[in-house]
Design an enzyme around this catalytic site. Structure first.
Site, short mmCIF file in Angstrom:
data_model
loop_
_atom_site.label_atom_id
_atom_site.label_comp_id
_atom_site.label_asym_id
_atom_site.label_seq_id
_atom_site.Cartn_x
_atom_site.Cartn_y
_atom_site.Cartn_z
N ALA A 72 -76.96 -52.01 8.17
CA ALA A 72 -76.52 -52.15 9.56
C ALA A 72 -76.64 -53.60 10.00
CB ALA A 72 -77.35 -51.26 10.47
N SER A 117 -75.52 -61.83 2.72
CA SER A 117 -74.16 -62.32 2.48
C SER A 117 -74.21 -63.63 1.72
CB SER A 117 -73.43 -62.53 3.81
OG SER A 117 -72.21 -63.21 3.61
N TYR A 143 -72.92 -65.68 12.35
CA TYR A 143 -73.21 -64.54 11.49
C TYR A 143 -74.09 -64.96 10.31
CZ TYR A 143 -72.38 -61.07 7.83
OH TYR A 143 -72.54 -60.16 6.81
#
Length: 317
Positions: A72, A117, A143
Site C-alpha cells: 500500500a 521503487s 514519490y
C-alpha cells in the site's frame, strides 16, 4: 505462515493474493482501505483498515500474523491536487508505513517485505551502467523521495526491534490488468496507430508481475532475505523499439513504427510539455539483479515474451 498483504486491491496485490492462495504453506489475509471485496480474488480473507497514515489501527489486521507484505502506498497522481505533494506522500508512505511496522513488532510479526521503487536510485542510468544495490540514491520527485525515506525509517524500526526487513526495488511492473503508460502503449499498438518509436536504441529493465510475486514469495521464507535491499528485474533489457515490437508480437499484430530520430521526439515532447515522458521512452534505465539471483538462488520464472503474452491476452484478436 500467516501473511498480511497491504494494498491488496492494487495491481500487484491482487496478483500476490491469488498466487499465495495456491500455496498450502501460506494463510493469507488482505488489508484494504475499504471493503471493496469485489476487487479481491475469490475466497480472500480481508480486514478493512481505513486510510494509511500515522493513526491507522492495524490491530485486527495484524492479529496472529507472522509476516507482512507492504504494498500500500500513495503513488503518482496524474492531476495532483495537494498543495504540498511531498507532504502528502510522506503522510501516507512514510508515516503510515512506520505505524504499520511499529504495530507489527508489537503484534509479534517476524518479517516485513516492503515494496519500494527503483526510482529511489534515479530516473535513468548511463549506458551499460545499471543500478545495483550499491548505487547511490538520487530520488527526483515526491514519490521517490518518500519511498527512500520510508526505507530508511523501516530500517530504523528493524534495527531496534529485530524485525526481519526485506526491501525490494522494482522498475516498471507489467502484467494482466496493468494501467498507465504500458496500457496506453498497448492500446495504440492494438489500434494499429503508427508510433514514432522506430529508432530508439536505449535499454530499459522491466519486471513481469509474475516474477515480482515469485520473488516476494521467496523473500517471505528465505533466511538470507532478511535485512536485505534488492533491486530486481526480468533480466532481459529492451529498447523502446524492441518493446513495441514484442508487444505487437504478443498480440499477434503488426508494429507500425516510424523511424523518427530521438532529437525530433525530444523536441516535440518539450514543446508539448511532455519532456519527462519522452525521456522515459528514449533514455536508459537498467538494473543488475544478480544479487537476488545469487543470494536467494532465485531466477525469474517467466520470460519477457511470456510475461507480455499474459499481460496482453485481452488485446489479441
Amino acid at each position: 505462515m500467516k501473511v498480511l498483504v497491504t494494498g491488496a486491491t492494487g495491481f500487484v496485490g491482487r496478483a500476490l493474493l491469488a498466487h499465495l492462495q495456491t500455496l498450502p504453506q501460506f494463510d493469507v489475509r488482505a488489508a484494504m482501505r475499504s471493503s471493496a471485496v469485489d476487487r479481491l480474488p475469490p475466497a480472500s480473507q480481508y480486514v478493512p483498515v481505513g486510510d494509511l497514515d500515522a493513526n491507522t489501527d492495524w490491530h485486527a489486521a495484524l492479529a496472529g500474523v507472522d509476516a507482512v507484505v507492504h504494498l500500500a502506498a500513495r503513488v503518482h497522481v496524474m492531476h495532483e491536487q495537494a498543495q504540498d505533494p511531498l507532504q502528502a506522500f510522506r503522510k501516507v508512505n512514510v508515516e503510515g508505513s512506520v505505524r504499520l511496522a511499529q504495530m507489527a513488532v508489537q503484534a509479534g510479526v517476524q518479517r516485513l517485505v516492503f515494496i519500494s521503487s527503483i526510482k529511489v536510485n534515479g530516473e535513468s542510468t548511463p549506458a551499460h551502467q545499471p543500478f545495483s544495490e550499491t548505487s547511490a540514491c538520487a530520488p527526483q520527485d515526491g514519490y521517490s523521495i518518500s519511498k527512500l525515506e520510508t526505507e530508511q525509517a523501516l530500517q530504523g524500526v528493524a534495527r531496534s526491534s529485530g524485525l526481519a526487513l526485506t526491501i525490494l526495488r522494482p522498475p516498471l511492473v507489467y502484467g494482466l490488468g496493468v494501467g498507465a503508460n504500458f496500457a496506453s502503449l498497448a492500446r495504440a499498438v492494438a489500434r494499429g496507430t503508427p508510433l514514432p518509436l522506430g529508432r530508439i536504441a536505449n535499454q530499459r529493465s522491466l519486471l513481469a508481475v509474475e516474477n515480482l510475486v515469485d520473488l516476494i514469495t521467496t523473500c517471505l521464507t528465505h533466511p538470507a532475505a532478511a535485512h536485505q535491499t534488492l533491486v530486481v528485474s526480468d533480466g532481459e533489457d529492451l529498447s523502446t523499439t524492441a518493446l513495441v515490437q514484442r508487444i505487437a508480437r504478443a498480440m499477434d499484430r503488426p508494429a507500425h513504427l516510424l523511424p523518427a530520430p530521438v532529437w525530433m521526439l525530444m523536441g516535440a515532447a518539450t514543446l508539448l510539455g511532455q519532456r519527462a515522458a519522452a525521456q522515459r521512452l528514449c533514455g536508459n534505465l537498467q538494473i543488475d539483479s544478480s544479487k537476488a539471483r545469487t543470494l536467494l538462488d532465485w531466477n525469474p520464472p517467466v520470460t519477457v515474451d511470456e510475461g507480455l503474452r499474459r499481460a496482453l491476452v485481452g488485446y489479441r484478436l
